[in-house]
Design an enzyme around this catalytic site. Structure first.
Site, mmCIF file in Angstrom:
data_model
loop_
_atom_site.group_PDB
_atom_site.id
_atom_site.type_symbol
_atom_site.label_atom_id
_atom_site.label_comp_id
_atom_site.label_asym_id
_atom_site.label_seq_id
_atom_site.Cartn_x
_atom_site.Cartn_y
_atom_site.Cartn_z
ATOM 1 N N ASP A 11 1.630 -7.176 0.586
ATOM 2 C CA ASP A 11 1.037 -5.854 0.128
ATOM 3 C C ASP A 11 1.619 -4.292 0.816
ATOM 4 O OD1 ASP A 11 -0.364 -3.995 -1.945
ATOM 5 O OD2 ASP A 11 -2.363 -4.247 0.385
ATOM 6 N N GLU A 71 3.709 -7.060 -4.241
ATOM 7 C CA GLU A 71 2.137 -6.868 -4.789
ATOM 8 C C GLU A 71 3.593 -5.565 -5.514
ATOM 9 O OE1 GLU A 71 -2.044 -6.733 -4.803
ATOM 10 O OE2 GLU A 71 -1.246 -4.312 -4.759
ATOM 11 N N ASP A 143 -5.823 -4.755 4.071
ATOM 12 C CA ASP A 143 -4.422 -4.656 3.330
ATOM 13 C C ASP A 143 -4.517 -5.911 3.808
ATOM 14 O OD1 ASP A 143 -3.495 -1.732 3.014
ATOM 15 O OD2 ASP A 143 -4.457 -1.869 5.266
#
Length: 179
Positions: A11, A71, A143
């Protein structure tokens, strides 16, 4: 898990890049590790990107994933912020690509739908589902939980592709198109 596939989920962010590693064997998901790479906010931009690249390279060297998933960048109203996030995402994609890993990309909506069941889920809902799906992961930060969710989305997409290929092959065989 002798036949397990190890997946790295990322991410990306310039301030914090979450990472998560899972093993997948059939329908079974197992937590391996997770964490956050946090470059110095006061460091020059290029050094921050290098920190992300080297941090992700270290995770790859330590855990030996077979594939990675990242992502996608969401569009922000501030073009400069979106561009900087794109740089962080590039660092997150180049590190696994340089290691020879397949790098898949998923939108935030796809990730949330895969883990929570709805593309509009918030970070709290994602973290809750990560705690349920990977109980040995403990209390992952937002996160890291998002990165684990990216890895899970990739695991689900891999399975769907495999089923689709088998179904396509079976259909072609039934129609006499495959020997």
């Amino acid at each position: 898990m002798a036949n397990a596939i190890r997946l790295l989920g990322l991410d990306p962010g310039l301030r914090k890049t979450g990472w998560g590693v899972i093993d997948v064997e059939g329908a079974r998901l197992s937590w391996v590790a997770h964490g956050v790479i946090s470059p110095d906010d006061k460091a020059p931009f290029s050094d921050r990107l290098l920190c992300l690249f080297e941090g992700i390279t270290g995770v790859i060297d330590t855990y030996g994933p077979h594939e990675a998933a990242v992502e996608e960048t969401f569009l922000n109203t501030n073009a400069q912020s979106t561009l900087k996030l794109g740089h962080a995402r590039a660092a997150a994609m180049i590190a696994p690509a340089r290691a020879g890993l397949l790098v898949a990309e998923y939108s935030a909506k796809e990730v949330k739908k895969s883990v929570v069941g709805t593309g509009g889920a918030d970070k709290g809902q994602v973290a809750y589902m990560i705690a349920r799906l990977l109980p040995t992961a403990g209390g992952a930060t937002a996160d890291a939980a998002d990165a684990l969710a990216v890895a899970i989305a990739h695991a689900h997409a891999r399975k769907a592709r495999a089923i689709g290929q088998v179904t396509h092959h079976s259909l072609r065989k039934a129609l006499g198109k495959v020997a």
